[in-house]
Design an enzyme around this catalytic site. Structure first.
Site, PDB file in Angstrom:
ATOM      1  N   GLY A 136      28.999  44.031  47.852  1.00 26.59           N
ATOM      2  CA  GLY A 136      30.179  43.648  47.094  1.00 26.59           C
ATOM      3  C   GLY A 136      29.821  43.383  45.650  1.00 26.59           C
ATOM      4  N   SER A 137      29.603  42.121  45.323  1.00 25.87           N
ATOM      5  CA  SER A 137      29.299  41.754  43.942  1.00 25.87           C
ATOM      6  C   SER A 137      27.870  42.086  43.529  1.00 25.87           C
ATOM      7  CB  SER A 137      29.543  40.253  43.751  1.00 25.87           C
ATOM      8  OG  SER A 137      30.903  39.925  43.979  1.00 25.87           O
ATOM      9  N   GLU A 248      37.947  44.180  31.941  1.00 29.76           N
ATOM     10  CA  GLU A 248      38.532  44.220  33.283  1.00 29.76           C
ATOM     11  C   GLU A 248      39.001  42.832  33.712  1.00 29.76           C
ATOM     12  OE1 GLU A 248      37.277  45.261  37.919  1.00 29.76           O
ATOM     13  OE2 GLU A 248      36.020  45.972  36.260  1.00 29.76           O
ATOM     14  N   GLN A 285      64.099  15.773  43.842  1.00 31.08           N
ATOM     15  CA  GLN A 285      63.005  15.421  42.939  1.00 31.08           C
ATOM     16  C   GLN A 285      61.742  16.239  43.230  1.00 31.08           C
ATOM     17  OE1 GLN A 285      60.641  11.652  43.129  1.00 31.08           O
ATOM     18  NE2 GLN A 285      61.708  11.200  41.207  1.00 31.08           N
ATOM     19  N   GLY A 369      37.078  42.218  40.688  1.00 36.29           N
ATOM     20  CA  GLY A 369      36.628  42.005  39.312  1.00 36.29           C
ATOM     21  C   GLY A 369      35.569  40.920  39.211  1.00 36.29           C
ATOM     22  N   GLU A 373      33.625  32.557  42.580  1.00 38.48           N
ATOM     23  CA  GLU A 373      32.287  31.977  42.664  1.00 38.48           C
ATOM     24  C   GLU A 373      31.333  32.659  41.673  1.00 38.48           C
ATOM     25  OE1 GLU A 373      34.729  30.892  45.820  1.00 38.48           O
ATOM     26  OE2 GLU A 373      34.166  32.945  45.310  1.00 38.48           O
TER      27      GLU A 373
END
Length: 383
Positions: A136-137, A248, A285, A369, A373
Protein backbone atom coordinates in the site's frame (compact mmCIF):
# COMPACT_ATOMS: atom_id res chain seq x y z
CA UNK A 1 -30.37 30.18 4.57
CA UNK A 2 -27.48 27.98 3.32
CA UNK A 3 -24.04 27.87 4.87
CA UNK A 4 -22.24 31.16 4.31
CA UNK A 5 -19.01 30.33 2.48
CA UNK A 6 -16.42 33.08 2.37
CA UNK A 7 -15.24 33.77 -1.19
CA UNK A 8 -11.76 32.35 -1.60
CA UNK A 9 -8.92 34.85 -1.67
CA UNK A 10 -7.56 33.26 -4.85
CA UNK A 11 -10.84 33.54 -6.75
CA UNK A 12 -11.25 35.75 -9.82
CA UNK A 13 -14.04 36.65 -12.23
CA UNK A 14 -12.59 34.23 -14.77
CA UNK A 15 -12.60 31.43 -12.22
CA UNK A 16 -16.20 32.15 -11.26
CA UNK A 17 -17.17 31.90 -14.94
CA UNK A 18 -15.42 28.53 -15.05
CA UNK A 19 -17.34 27.53 -11.92
CA UNK A 20 -20.63 28.20 -13.70
CA UNK A 21 -19.50 26.12 -16.69
CA UNK A 22 -18.42 23.25 -14.44
CA UNK A 23 -21.63 23.37 -12.42
CA UNK A 24 -23.76 23.31 -15.56
CA UNK A 25 -21.79 20.40 -17.06
CA UNK A 26 -21.95 18.36 -13.85
CA UNK A 27 -25.68 18.90 -13.40
CA UNK A 28 -26.40 17.90 -16.98
CA UNK A 29 -23.94 15.08 -17.64
CA UNK A 30 -23.19 13.51 -14.27
CA UNK A 31 -25.82 14.12 -11.60
CA UNK A 32 -28.72 12.30 -13.35
CA UNK A 33 -26.75 9.06 -13.76
CA UNK A 34 -25.36 8.46 -10.27
CA UNK A 35 -27.53 5.46 -9.35
CA UNK A 36 -27.00 3.69 -12.67
CA UNK A 37 -23.25 4.22 -12.58
CA UNK A 38 -23.10 2.95 -9.00
CA UNK A 39 -24.87 -0.23 -10.08
CA UNK A 40 -22.59 -0.67 -13.10
CA UNK A 41 -19.44 0.29 -11.10
CA UNK A 42 -18.33 2.65 -13.86
CA UNK A 43 -19.44 5.83 -15.57
CA UNK A 44 -20.13 6.23 -19.30
CA UNK A 45 -16.96 6.60 -21.37
CA UNK A 46 -18.41 9.52 -23.36
CA UNK A 47 -18.35 11.71 -20.26
CA UNK A 48 -14.64 12.15 -20.94
CA UNK A 49 -15.02 13.27 -24.55
CA UNK A 50 -17.91 15.59 -23.64
CA UNK A 51 -15.76 17.16 -20.92
CA UNK A 52 -12.96 17.61 -23.45
CA UNK A 53 -15.32 19.32 -25.86
CA UNK A 54 -16.35 21.96 -23.31
CA UNK A 55 -12.78 22.50 -22.10
CA UNK A 56 -12.81 20.91 -18.64
CA UNK A 57 -9.87 18.54 -19.17
CA UNK A 58 -6.18 19.38 -18.68
CA UNK A 59 -7.19 22.78 -17.32
CA UNK A 60 -3.74 23.53 -15.88
CA UNK A 61 -1.73 22.16 -18.80
CA UNK A 62 -0.16 24.75 -21.17
CA UNK A 63 -2.07 25.55 -24.34
CA UNK A 64 0.85 24.41 -26.50
CA UNK A 65 0.03 20.86 -25.40
CA UNK A 66 -3.71 21.25 -25.97
CA UNK A 67 -4.54 22.16 -22.37
CA UNK A 68 -6.45 25.05 -20.89
CA UNK A 69 -3.38 27.10 -19.98
CA UNK A 70 -4.69 27.68 -16.45
CA UNK A 71 -3.35 27.09 -12.95
CA UNK A 72 -4.17 24.85 -10.04
CA UNK A 73 -6.90 27.34 -9.15
CA UNK A 74 -8.79 26.33 -12.29
CA UNK A 75 -8.54 22.69 -11.25
CA UNK A 76 -9.68 23.50 -7.71
CA UNK A 77 -12.84 25.16 -9.00
CA UNK A 78 -13.76 22.05 -10.98
CA UNK A 79 -13.07 19.70 -8.07
CA UNK A 80 -15.08 21.86 -5.67
CA UNK A 81 -18.08 21.83 -7.96
CA UNK A 82 -17.81 18.07 -8.47
CA UNK A 83 -17.87 17.55 -4.70
CA UNK A 84 -20.81 19.91 -4.28
CA UNK A 85 -22.70 18.08 -7.02
CA UNK A 86 -22.31 14.86 -5.06
CA UNK A 87 -20.46 13.05 -7.84
CA UNK A 88 -17.66 10.63 -7.05
CA UNK A 89 -17.78 8.56 -10.24
CA UNK A 90 -15.72 10.80 -12.52
CA UNK A 91 -11.99 10.34 -11.85
CA UNK A 92 -11.09 13.77 -13.23
CA UNK A 93 -8.88 14.65 -10.27
CA UNK A 94 -6.52 11.80 -11.19
CA UNK A 95 -6.68 12.52 -14.93
CA UNK A 96 -6.25 16.32 -14.72
CA UNK A 97 -4.40 16.98 -11.51
CA UNK A 98 -2.08 13.97 -11.32
CA UNK A 99 -1.47 12.02 -14.54
CA UNK A 100 -1.25 15.03 -16.84
CA UNK A 101 1.25 16.69 -14.53
CA UNK A 102 3.55 13.67 -14.35
CA UNK A 103 3.70 13.73 -18.13
CA UNK A 104 4.19 17.50 -18.25
CA UNK A 105 6.95 17.52 -15.63
CA UNK A 106 8.92 14.42 -16.62
CA UNK A 107 7.95 13.23 -20.11
CA UNK A 108 10.12 13.60 -23.17
CA UNK A 109 9.04 16.51 -25.36
CA UNK A 110 7.90 14.25 -28.21
CA UNK A 111 5.85 12.17 -25.79
CA UNK A 112 4.24 15.23 -24.19
CA UNK A 113 3.15 16.44 -27.60
CA UNK A 114 1.72 13.00 -28.34
CA UNK A 115 -0.07 12.28 -25.06
CA UNK A 116 -1.18 15.55 -23.48
CA UNK A 117 -3.49 16.70 -26.33
CA UNK A 118 -5.23 13.31 -26.14
CA UNK A 119 -5.77 13.75 -22.41
CA UNK A 120 -7.08 17.27 -23.04
CA UNK A 121 -9.61 16.11 -25.64
CA UNK A 122 -10.78 13.06 -23.73
CA UNK A 123 -9.51 10.71 -26.44
CA UNK A 124 -7.30 9.25 -23.70
CA UNK A 125 -8.27 8.64 -20.08
CA UNK A 126 -5.33 8.72 -17.68
CA UNK A 127 -4.57 6.57 -14.63
CA UNK A 128 -1.62 6.13 -12.29
CA UNK A 129 -0.75 2.68 -10.96
CA UNK A 130 1.20 2.67 -7.70
CA UNK A 131 -0.63 0.41 -5.24
CA UNK A 132 -0.09 -3.35 -5.46
CA UNK A 133 -1.99 -6.26 -3.87
CA UNK A 134 0.72 -6.65 -1.23
CA UNK A 135 1.97 -3.07 -1.03
CA UNK A 136 0.00 0.00 0.00
CA UNK A 137 1.87 3.03 1.28
CA UNK A 138 5.26 1.26 1.15
CA UNK A 139 6.09 2.27 -2.43
CA UNK A 140 9.79 1.51 -2.23
CA UNK A 141 8.97 -2.20 -1.90
CA UNK A 142 6.75 -2.58 -4.95
CA UNK A 143 7.20 -5.81 -6.94
CA UNK A 144 6.22 -4.74 -10.47
CA UNK A 145 9.40 -5.13 -12.51
CA UNK A 146 10.59 -3.32 -15.63
CA UNK A 147 13.61 -4.81 -17.41
CA UNK A 148 15.46 -2.90 -20.13
CA UNK A 149 15.84 -4.89 -23.35
CA UNK A 150 17.47 -2.77 -26.04
CA UNK A 151 15.15 0.12 -26.90
CA UNK A 152 12.28 -1.24 -24.81
CA UNK A 153 11.22 -2.02 -21.26
CA UNK A 154 9.45 -5.28 -20.49
CA UNK A 155 7.02 -4.89 -17.57
CA UNK A 156 5.61 -7.65 -15.37
CA UNK A 157 3.46 -7.23 -12.29
CA UNK A 158 0.03 -6.42 -10.86
CA UNK A 159 -1.62 -3.27 -9.52
CA UNK A 160 -4.85 -2.74 -7.60
CA UNK A 161 -7.20 0.05 -6.47
CA UNK A 162 -6.49 1.94 -9.73
CA UNK A 163 -8.83 4.89 -10.30
CA UNK A 164 -9.99 5.08 -13.96
CA UNK A 165 -8.64 1.55 -14.37
CA UNK A 166 -11.49 0.29 -16.52
CA UNK A 167 -11.50 3.19 -18.99
CA UNK A 168 -7.78 4.07 -18.90
CA UNK A 169 -5.99 4.43 -22.24
CA UNK A 170 -2.72 5.54 -20.64
CA UNK A 171 -1.30 4.44 -17.29
CA UNK A 172 1.70 5.83 -15.42
CA UNK A 173 3.14 2.69 -13.80
CA UNK A 174 5.44 2.64 -10.79
CA UNK A 175 8.00 -0.11 -11.46
CA UNK A 176 11.23 -1.45 -10.05
CA UNK A 177 14.03 -1.02 -12.60
CA UNK A 178 16.59 -2.02 -9.95
CA UNK A 179 15.09 -4.38 -7.34
CA UNK A 180 18.16 -4.14 -5.11
CA UNK A 181 18.19 -0.34 -4.80
CA UNK A 182 15.15 0.31 -2.59
CA UNK A 183 13.60 3.71 -3.25
CA UNK A 184 16.39 4.51 -5.73
CA UNK A 185 15.30 1.56 -7.86
CA UNK A 186 11.78 2.89 -8.57
CA UNK A 187 10.97 4.30 -12.02
CA UNK A 188 7.78 5.60 -13.62
CA UNK A 189 6.99 4.21 -17.07
CA UNK A 190 3.96 5.03 -19.22
CA UNK A 191 1.93 2.16 -20.69
CA UNK A 192 -0.72 2.63 -23.35
CA UNK A 193 -3.40 0.07 -22.62
CA UNK A 194 -3.67 -1.26 -26.17
CA UNK A 195 -0.16 -2.72 -25.70
CA UNK A 196 -0.06 -6.55 -25.86
CA UNK A 197 0.26 -8.15 -22.44
CA UNK A 198 -1.74 -5.49 -20.64
CA UNK A 199 -5.04 -6.66 -19.20
CA UNK A 200 -7.66 -5.43 -16.78
CA UNK A 201 -8.95 -7.44 -13.87
CA UNK A 202 -12.07 -6.83 -11.82
CA UNK A 203 -13.76 -3.49 -11.42
CA UNK A 204 -13.73 -3.46 -7.63
CA UNK A 205 -16.81 -3.31 -5.41
CA UNK A 206 -16.15 -0.56 -2.89
CA UNK A 207 -17.88 0.78 0.23
CA UNK A 208 -18.25 4.19 -1.43
CA UNK A 209 -17.41 5.87 -4.73
CA UNK A 210 -19.49 3.11 -6.27
CA UNK A 211 -19.62 4.63 -9.75
CA UNK A 212 -15.87 5.11 -10.11
CA UNK A 213 -14.15 2.48 -12.27
CA UNK A 214 -11.54 1.38 -9.75
CA UNK A 215 -9.87 -1.72 -11.15
CA UNK A 216 -7.09 -4.29 -10.99
CA UNK A 217 -4.43 -4.06 -13.71
CA UNK A 218 -2.03 -6.77 -14.88
CA UNK A 219 1.18 -6.54 -16.88
CA UNK A 220 2.41 -9.74 -18.53
CA UNK A 221 5.56 -9.12 -20.58
CA UNK A 222 4.26 -5.69 -21.60
CA UNK A 223 6.84 -4.24 -23.99
CA UNK A 224 6.95 -0.42 -24.27
CA UNK A 225 9.49 1.95 -25.85
CA UNK A 226 12.30 3.12 -23.59
CA UNK A 227 11.14 6.67 -24.37
CA UNK A 228 8.08 5.97 -22.19
CA UNK A 229 10.29 6.30 -19.12
CA UNK A 230 9.49 9.49 -17.19
CA UNK A 231 12.65 11.43 -16.39
CA UNK A 232 16.07 11.37 -18.00
CA UNK A 233 17.32 8.27 -16.19
CA UNK A 234 16.11 5.23 -14.30
CA UNK A 235 15.60 5.38 -10.55
CA UNK A 236 13.96 8.82 -10.41
CA UNK A 237 10.44 7.55 -9.79
CA UNK A 238 10.39 7.82 -6.02
CA UNK A 239 11.61 11.42 -6.09
CA UNK A 240 9.07 12.23 -8.82
CA UNK A 241 6.31 10.75 -6.68
CA UNK A 242 7.40 12.75 -3.65
CA UNK A 243 7.46 15.98 -5.66
CA UNK A 244 3.98 15.42 -7.10
CA UNK A 245 2.26 14.04 -4.01
CA UNK A 246 1.76 17.47 -2.36
CA UNK A 247 -0.53 18.49 -5.24
CA UNK A 248 -2.39 15.17 -5.00
CA UNK A 249 -2.91 15.70 -1.27
CA UNK A 250 -4.05 19.27 -1.83
CA UNK A 251 -6.60 17.98 -4.35
CA UNK A 252 -7.96 15.59 -1.72
CA UNK A 253 -8.20 18.49 0.72
CA UNK A 254 -10.13 20.56 -1.85
CA UNK A 255 -12.73 17.83 -2.30
CA UNK A 256 -12.91 17.21 1.46
CA UNK A 257 -13.70 20.84 2.29
CA UNK A 258 -16.21 21.26 -0.53
CA UNK A 259 -17.80 17.95 0.46
CA UNK A 260 -18.04 19.12 4.06
CA UNK A 261 -19.76 22.34 3.01
CA UNK A 262 -22.17 20.44 0.78
CA UNK A 263 -23.09 17.98 3.54
CA UNK A 264 -23.81 20.81 5.98
CA UNK A 265 -26.07 22.53 3.45
CA UNK A 266 -27.98 19.29 2.82
CA UNK A 267 -28.48 18.89 6.55
CA UNK A 268 -29.57 22.48 7.16
CA UNK A 269 -32.23 22.09 4.45
CA UNK A 270 -33.39 18.72 5.76
CA UNK A 271 -33.60 19.69 9.42
CA UNK A 272 -35.56 22.86 8.66
CA UNK A 273 -38.03 20.90 6.55
CA UNK A 274 -38.36 17.69 8.61
CA UNK A 275 -40.80 17.76 11.55
CA UNK A 276 -40.48 15.88 14.85
CA UNK A 277 -42.67 16.32 17.93
CA UNK A 278 -44.58 19.04 16.14
CA UNK A 279 -41.68 21.27 15.16
CA UNK A 280 -38.72 21.36 12.75
CA UNK A 281 -35.74 19.25 13.77
CA UNK A 282 -33.59 22.36 13.34
CA UNK A 283 -35.38 24.04 16.27
CA UNK A 284 -33.93 21.54 18.78
CA UNK A 285 -30.83 22.74 20.60
CA UNK A 286 -28.87 19.57 19.77
CA UNK A 287 -29.42 20.12 16.06
CA UNK A 288 -28.48 23.79 16.17
CA UNK A 289 -25.37 23.16 18.26
CA UNK A 290 -24.25 20.24 16.08
CA UNK A 291 -24.61 22.33 12.92
CA UNK A 292 -22.96 25.33 14.55
CA UNK A 293 -19.91 23.19 15.33
CA UNK A 294 -19.94 21.71 11.82
CA UNK A 295 -20.12 25.16 10.22
CA UNK A 296 -17.16 26.26 12.35
CA UNK A 297 -15.16 23.17 11.37
CA UNK A 298 -15.86 23.92 7.70
CA UNK A 299 -14.92 27.61 8.02
CA UNK A 300 -11.61 26.81 9.71
CA UNK A 301 -10.82 24.08 7.16
CA UNK A 302 -11.68 26.46 4.30
CA UNK A 303 -9.36 29.14 5.67
CA UNK A 304 -6.38 26.79 5.88
CA UNK A 305 -7.18 25.23 2.50
CA UNK A 306 -7.28 28.66 0.84
CA UNK A 307 -3.94 29.51 2.42
CA UNK A 308 -2.46 26.27 1.04
CA UNK A 309 -3.86 26.94 -2.43
CA UNK A 310 -2.33 30.43 -2.38
CA UNK A 311 1.03 28.94 -1.39
CA UNK A 312 0.78 26.27 -4.09
CA UNK A 313 -0.01 28.87 -6.77
CA UNK A 314 3.23 30.63 -5.75
CA UNK A 315 5.17 27.35 -5.76
CA UNK A 316 5.65 27.54 -2.00
CA UNK A 317 3.53 24.67 -0.67
CA UNK A 318 5.83 22.15 1.00
CA UNK A 319 5.38 18.48 1.82
CA UNK A 320 4.53 19.25 5.44
CA UNK A 321 1.88 21.84 4.58
CA UNK A 322 0.18 19.52 2.09
CA UNK A 323 0.23 16.67 4.61
CA UNK A 324 -1.32 18.93 7.25
CA UNK A 325 -4.03 20.01 4.80
CA UNK A 326 -4.90 16.43 3.90
CA UNK A 327 -4.81 15.20 7.48
CA UNK A 328 -6.93 17.99 8.92
CA UNK A 329 -9.55 18.26 6.20
CA UNK A 330 -10.13 14.54 5.71
CA UNK A 331 -10.43 13.86 9.44
CA UNK A 332 -12.82 16.81 9.79
CA UNK A 333 -15.02 15.88 6.81
CA UNK A 334 -15.50 12.36 8.12
CA UNK A 335 -16.49 13.70 11.53
CA UNK A 336 -18.84 16.34 10.12
CA UNK A 337 -20.56 14.10 7.56
CA UNK A 338 -21.13 11.45 10.23
CA UNK A 339 -22.76 14.03 12.50
CA UNK A 340 -24.88 15.29 9.59
CA UNK A 341 -26.03 11.77 8.75
CA UNK A 342 -27.10 11.32 12.37
CA UNK A 343 -29.44 14.29 12.07
CA UNK A 344 -31.20 12.59 9.13
CA UNK A 345 -32.12 9.67 11.39
CA UNK A 346 -33.00 6.44 9.57
CA UNK A 347 -33.24 8.22 6.23
CA UNK A 348 -29.56 9.09 6.50
CA UNK A 349 -28.77 5.38 6.18
CA UNK A 350 -30.68 5.02 2.91
CA UNK A 351 -28.46 5.15 -0.16
CA UNK A 352 -30.98 7.19 -2.16
CA UNK A 353 -30.19 10.11 0.15
CA UNK A 354 -27.10 12.10 -0.89
CA UNK A 355 -25.91 12.31 2.72
CA UNK A 356 -25.57 8.52 2.86
CA UNK A 357 -23.52 8.47 -0.34
CA UNK A 358 -21.35 11.32 0.94
CA UNK A 359 -20.72 9.42 4.19
CA UNK A 360 -19.56 6.34 2.28
CA UNK A 361 -17.63 8.29 -0.36
CA UNK A 362 -15.65 10.38 2.11
CA UNK A 363 -14.35 7.46 4.18
CA UNK A 364 -11.63 6.70 1.65
CA UNK A 365 -10.22 10.22 1.96
CA UNK A 366 -8.40 9.19 5.15
CA UNK A 367 -6.72 6.34 3.25
CA UNK A 368 -5.84 7.23 -0.35
CA UNK A 369 -3.10 9.68 -1.23
CA UNK A 370 -1.38 8.50 1.95
CA UNK A 371 -3.24 7.46 5.10
CA UNK A 372 -3.80 9.80 8.02
CA UNK A 373 -1.15 7.83 9.88
CA UNK A 374 1.37 8.43 7.07
CA UNK A 375 0.47 12.15 7.12
CA UNK A 376 1.28 12.27 10.84
CA UNK A 377 4.59 10.53 10.20
CA UNK A 378 5.48 13.09 7.49
CA UNK A 379 4.52 16.04 9.68
CA UNK A 380 6.43 14.68 12.67
CA UNK A 381 9.68 14.57 10.70
CA UNK A 382 9.70 18.36 10.59
CA UNK A 383 9.11 18.90 14.30
Amino acid sequence: MPLQIQKSSWSTTELEDLRELARSFLQKELVPHQERWAAEKKLDREVWTKAGEVGLLALSIPEEYGGGGGTFAHEAVLYEEQARAGDSAWGVTVHNGIVAHYLLAYGLEERKREWLPKLASGEFVGAIAMTEPGTGSDLQNIKTRAVREGDHYVINGAKTFITNGYHADLVVVACKTDPEAGAQGVSLIVVETDTPGFRRGRVLDKVGMKGQDTAELFFDDVRVPASNLLGDAEGQGFIQLMLQLPQERLIIAVTAVAGMEAAINLTIDYTKDRQAFGRPIFSFQNTKFTLAEAATEAAVARAYLDQCIERHLKGELDVQGAAMAKLWTTERVNKVVDQCLQLFGGYGYMTEYPIARAWADMRISRIFGGTSEIMKEIISRTL
